[in-house]
Design a protein around this motif. Structure first.
Motif, PDB file in Angstrom:
ATOM      1  N   ASN A 194     -11.253 -25.756  -1.455  1.00  0.00           N
ATOM      2  CA  ASN A 194     -10.019 -24.620  -1.166  1.00  0.00           C
ATOM      3  C   ASN A 194     -10.626 -23.260  -0.670  1.00  0.00           C
ATOM      4  O   ASN A 194     -10.140 -22.792   0.133  1.00  0.00           O
ATOM      5  N   ILE A 195     -11.823 -22.991  -1.404  1.00  0.00           N
ATOM      6  CA  ILE A 195     -12.366 -21.660  -0.897  1.00  0.00           C
ATOM      7  C   ILE A 195     -13.694 -21.837  -0.891  1.00  0.00           C
ATOM      8  O   ILE A 195     -14.597 -22.318  -1.727  1.00  0.00           O
ATOM      9  N   VAL A 196     -14.365 -21.601   0.402  1.00  0.00           N
ATOM     10  CA  VAL A 196     -15.909 -21.510   0.574  1.00  0.00           C
ATOM     11  C   VAL A 196     -16.288 -20.206   1.082  1.00  0.00           C
ATOM     12  O   VAL A 196     -15.650 -19.773   1.965  1.00  0.00           O
ATOM     13  N   ALA A 197     -17.365 -19.798   0.551  1.00  0.00           N
ATOM     14  CA  ALA A 197     -17.910 -18.576   0.767  1.00  0.00           C
ATOM     15  C   ALA A 197     -16.898 -17.410   1.131  1.00  0.00           C
ATOM     16  O   ALA A 197     -16.845 -16.687   2.079  1.00  0.00           O
ATOM     17  N   GLY A 198     -15.996 -17.459   0.202  1.00  0.00           N
ATOM     18  CA  GLY A 198     -14.997 -16.501   0.122  1.00  0.00           C
ATOM     19  C   GLY A 198     -13.776 -16.579   0.974  1.00  0.00           C
ATOM     20  O   GLY A 198     -12.851 -15.528   1.042  1.00  0.00           O
ATOM     21  N   LYS A 199     -13.787 -17.555   1.862  1.00  0.00           N
ATOM     22  CA  LYS A 199     -12.558 -17.992   2.667  1.00  0.00           C
ATOM     23  C   LYS A 199     -11.870 -19.066   2.302  1.00  0.00           C
ATOM     24  O   LYS A 199     -12.285 -19.744   1.812  1.00  0.00           O
ATOM     25  N   GLY A 204      -0.598 -16.413   0.749  1.00  0.00           N
ATOM     26  CA  GLY A 204      -0.599 -15.326   1.749  1.00  0.00           C
ATOM     27  C   GLY A 204      -2.035 -15.023   2.387  1.00  0.00           C
ATOM     28  O   GLY A 204      -2.096 -13.833   2.440  1.00  0.00           O
ATOM     29  N   PHE A 205      -2.789 -15.813   2.164  1.00  0.00           N
ATOM     30  CA  PHE A 205      -4.291 -15.322   2.774  1.00  0.00           C
ATOM     31  C   PHE A 205      -4.566 -15.820   4.208  1.00  0.00           C
ATOM     32  O   PHE A 205      -3.598 -16.869   4.628  1.00  0.00           O
ATOM     33  N   ASP A 206      -5.631 -15.628   4.679  1.00  0.00           N
ATOM     34  CA  ASP A 206      -5.907 -16.087   6.015  1.00  0.00           C
ATOM     35  C   ASP A 206      -6.224 -17.315   5.732  1.00  0.00           C
ATOM     36  O   ASP A 206      -7.126 -17.616   4.818  1.00  0.00           O
ATOM     37  N   TYR A 207      -6.417 -18.277   6.648  1.00  0.00           N
ATOM     38  CA  TYR A 207      -6.991 -19.706   6.707  1.00  0.00           C
ATOM     39  C   TYR A 207      -8.009 -19.846   7.805  1.00  0.00           C
ATOM     40  O   TYR A 207      -8.094 -19.354   8.722  1.00  0.00           O
ATOM     41  N   ALA A 208      -9.164 -20.113   6.970  1.00  0.00           N
ATOM     42  CA  ALA A 208     -10.395 -19.937   7.626  1.00  0.00           C
ATOM     43  C   ALA A 208     -10.648 -21.648   7.900  1.00  0.00           C
ATOM     44  O   ALA A 208     -11.288 -22.245   6.786  1.00  0.00           O
ATOM     45  N   PRO A 209     -10.702 -22.389   8.924  1.00  0.00           N
ATOM     46  CA  PRO A 209     -11.036 -23.813   8.827  1.00  0.00           C
ATOM     47  C   PRO A 209     -12.541 -24.084   8.674  1.00  0.00           C
ATOM     48  O   PRO A 209     -13.386 -23.110   8.953  1.00  0.00           O
ATOM     49  N   LEU A 210     -12.964 -24.850   7.893  1.00  0.00           N
ATOM     50  CA  LEU A 210     -14.342 -25.205   7.537  1.00  0.00           C
ATOM     51  C   LEU A 210     -15.401 -25.307   8.597  1.00  0.00           C
ATOM     52  O   LEU A 210     -15.110 -25.972   9.662  1.00  0.00           O
TER      53      LEU A 210
END
Lengths: 234, 234, 234, 234, 234, 234
Positions: free
Chosen positions: C212-217, C228-234
């Motif tokens: 769900n969350i990797v390195a703060g993203k 309501g967060f930004d989505y960062a593809p892996l």
């Protein structure tokens, strides 16, 4: 339909073992003090498993034979303890014919004639008045002595062994069978309705295979051959 | 014999629920996807308990009714979970007639006529094509509409409900019945042999009660009355 | 967690059928002489099967409904005989609502909203004081009248039918649930530890999907959207 | 009523083992992978046997204790295999308190105070959050720490062990209880109606014993004593 | 002790059917594909019933024989379906000897020598390597060929049939047997303690009957006779 | 063969728990009044499942441990209720060693050494006289203290725990094992006969893998390595 036929086979067997029906005059489950009948079921597929469960519920001694070891293991897991799952070979089949009061033929090989597991010769091993219910009769039957009969005249004797080989057994319990059939066919009907027939035939393997007649042409070769029509590939 | 009749009643019920036999065309145990039949057993004695066990083995939904709470508790202890042991009152009987596909009459009161638990009127509650097996027919039957039939012509319809009221049901499975009968009578035969008949009649209540004819005289009043002989007390 | 929720649903149902909890005042298993409750389980997956087994152990009359025939056959093989496996169609659902004292909603379709199997209208078929436990509430519930509740205030009435729609039901039996959860998650933890996180994310589909969350993203779109967060593809 | 209370005791136990109810937060039957609860039932009479059967159906590990060897043998015959019938002595009771998540007190000695089988000291053997249901509370309870509670405020904690000691437990499932009660009382009502009250009192021991008030006089001494009325022997 | 001996008889039978122990080399329960052993239990009392239940749990085919019809009916009610309760007569015993891989002798007639149910001649009916466990050996055994053996040298062969006739079988599982014995004797010890010995001997039939030596005098005639002491009536 | 070994492991365990065999002197199933043995089965594959079923039939308390959740769910579906399916982790294994009277080692990983699930240290948790049957001994055993034994000298003691580590256990029930083996190998023999050996080796993966020696050359590397022959690839 296999489930209906399998379960029904035991109640037919119970009936024809009664003396007025020409059977040995024994009660499937026995009573306290008197041993129950021995029932041999040839084939451990859906028909056979359903027959075995009802036979076990009748309190009979049951043997179910198959050549598929994985199936035998599963049957051993889920069947009551008065069902023995046995490997089916010639030796065991002959042993069982000797013991059995009731034999159920339930070998159905999809799209193939059922193999003959017992010859006319083998019938001599059986007790007088014992009963054979050949559920496989629609594929030719699994006894050499089987020939199709009807609900009107369901049985005949060969060498003192009563044969019941009614084709379309489930017809006798039409109400149950109709519901069972609808449960299986309904999802396909819904799919055809939602896709439309044409798209269904194009995109869905299951629908294509099942189509016998499309736009007035016979699209299933065995049906065409059987009834003498021209065959038109889809 | 009660055990034979009780167990046999369910296989007769299974048979007559088939459509060619004029029943509703349903399979006692249903199949996966289709509900099983509902079987109501009136009377929780030996006949009823044996019927219930076989019915349960058929995977049907079973209700067994009795007025004896101790008996209901015991049945609840030893029956499979698809048998409900219910207190028998007028309200529950009528509810059950509405639900039942098969009703077994198994009220046997020693030496007395069976009570009528359902009137002709009550039959209207039942579904068309449902089946009544009246095992109590030898004591007069427990339905108003019961009248004795034979293995040759075993059934008749009243208001769309099929009735099977064969007297001497166990006769159809003579082999099992004979063994069962011998098991019960053998000890008496041995006793008579070892005591001699005279001493047996004098000293043993059971032998005295069972004697119908002694030295050419009929010593049992009901037998004498029935057949028009003189009654000679022992 | 489905297994916990399924088994727990029956004990919640038992509780809310008690009169002080506003239910009909009946005991799931009845007692000798008095019929048990009828329990209808909508959905034969893991939740439903676990509910059915516990319900059967309570000695209730149980029906479990599904549209998958293979699943119904398996349930028929492994369930006790007081469980009937029925094909789920509109007609049967309505019949069951009429009979049921307790209805379990257990249709969980992975990643999709549960379908509404019963409308508000349908509730009128049900007996006053009957109980609905909607285990599917986390996916929206399978009754039109379901709305999420909490362990603190778990129930509400609609048209005399008690609704229990607690989200996160397993929370109430935290000890059992925690062990169950660990059993399922432990193998993944071990895999991450042995592979290292980076290699795990690259090589192992299961780990990647679960991140769900990797390195703060936030690397999971639904989570990003929901909060309501930004989505960062892996 | 004992049957209702016995069966109900397990569903109360299930409820109070939930965390929001202050229990240990465990599920009676566990789930695949996680062990079920251990339930100890003190007393193998009607209450205990009914509790054991339901507990077993929940898939729990069950021990039922009694001092009557004949009763233990019968329980061993008819109970499912996850019920162990144990001889009740001080050593075994203490062992069981150590293991149990749920303890049912079900020693009912007709017309006598229930014996205290566990002292306050013994509670220290039990796990925090474990639950005691004292069905014997109407005869004083079989735990030293038992005191009567009500359906409104049913529980209290002693040394981290939750106690449920509701008098008149069957009141919560009034519908089932009423039918159960009628089944037992109806035959007496019919007898009084058919004999007339006077003859009933004269000739029938059961009616005489049950009479509390006749012609405005209290004819049962304990009732008279309890409520401060004059006692008038029949 | 009968319960211990009955249950233990089957595990001894399993052991001695192994080939290195000189048995037939078969596994009691068979495996999927291979039929289980046939076990015949002569006598349906406590020993026999306990043997039957364990044998059934081993998945064997079991027949239990008795002459008491009420007992056979009860066994039929509570035993698993792979146990057949049969009336014991000479014909059936010989049939069973032919079928059996393992025969348990469990006829115990209180205070009398066990009857010989099978002669040396009858052993010829049995398969080579089959096993007889004669639990009745303490009363003389129920086979003509039985003679007492010990835990040290437990077996011998007669006509290719292995005999196990250890007296005091329960001694091998001393821990279980001791608890079982205490459970039965403890109530009597408590009674003697609370009544005092003298009052106990005067007022309590059970204590009087059990007294072997009182105040240095042998008060039980068989004991006195066996050991050559003077007999002093109480 | 796994099925034979699994079922046989319980009867060996029963035997070695007897006192004359150096075990604790307890009866697997207990008796009414005395608790049964606790049996822990490490590994829920074919061996373990067959052991569990027989152990359950003995009326013991059984725990079967595995790390595969799908397998645990299936075992929970088909096993009797006195079998608990538990997730296998270090904590649970140690808990179980403390409780167990009998431990079955049944971890078989195809073509790999069995993992050691219990160290010598762990044996100290076990009760004196408890028994370990290590069915995995053919792959090295799953206890640190296991070393191969024979049917002639089958057991040894380590720290008061009896070890039974006979390689080729099924050899003791040769008759059953031979039939079981034939059932599995017969289809391959028939295939080789009908295809001819050469075609069989070319076309059929199963035959190729099974070939150890072809035309005088060793074609299976482990066999060649073990016996010091040259390896000739097919």
């Amino acid at each position: 339909m296999s489930e209906v036929a399998g379960r029904m086979s035991i109640q037919e067997g119970a009936k024809y073992l009664e003396r007025p029906q020409m059977g040995r005059g024994i009660l499937l489950g026995g009573v306290p003090g008197v041993a129950p009948a021995h029932i041999t079921i040839l084939g451990g597929g859906v028909v056979g498993a359903n027959a075995a469960r009802i036979a076990a519920g009748f309190q009979a001694d049951v043997a179910i034979l198959d050549v598929n070891m994985d199936r035998l293991r599963y049957l051993d897991d889920v069947m009551p303890p008065n069902v023995n799952a046995l490997f089916s070979d010639r030796h065991t089949i002959r042993e069982e014919l000797r013991l059995a009061d009731l034999v159920i033929g339930s070998i159905l090989i999809r799209g193939a004639k059922a193999p003959h597991l017992a010859s006319r010769e083998d019938l001599r091993l059986m007790k007088p008045g014992s009963v054979i219910i050949d559920v496989a009769i629609d594929q030719g039957g699994c006894f050499e002595t089987s020939r199709p009969t009807t609900h009107k005249d369901p049985t005949y004797m060969v060498d003192d062994v009563l044969h019941y080989c009614v084709t379309n057994m489930p017809g006798a319990v039409g109400r149950t069978s109709t519901f069972a059939l609808c449960n299986v066919t309904l999802p396909w009907v819904l799919r055809i309705v939602s896709m439309g027939l044409e798209r269904g035939l194009n995109e869905c393997e299951g629908i294509r295979t099942a189509a016998n007649i499309v736009a007035g042409k016979v699209t299933n070769r065995p049906v065409a051959d059987t009834f003498g029509f021209d065959y038109a590939p889809l």
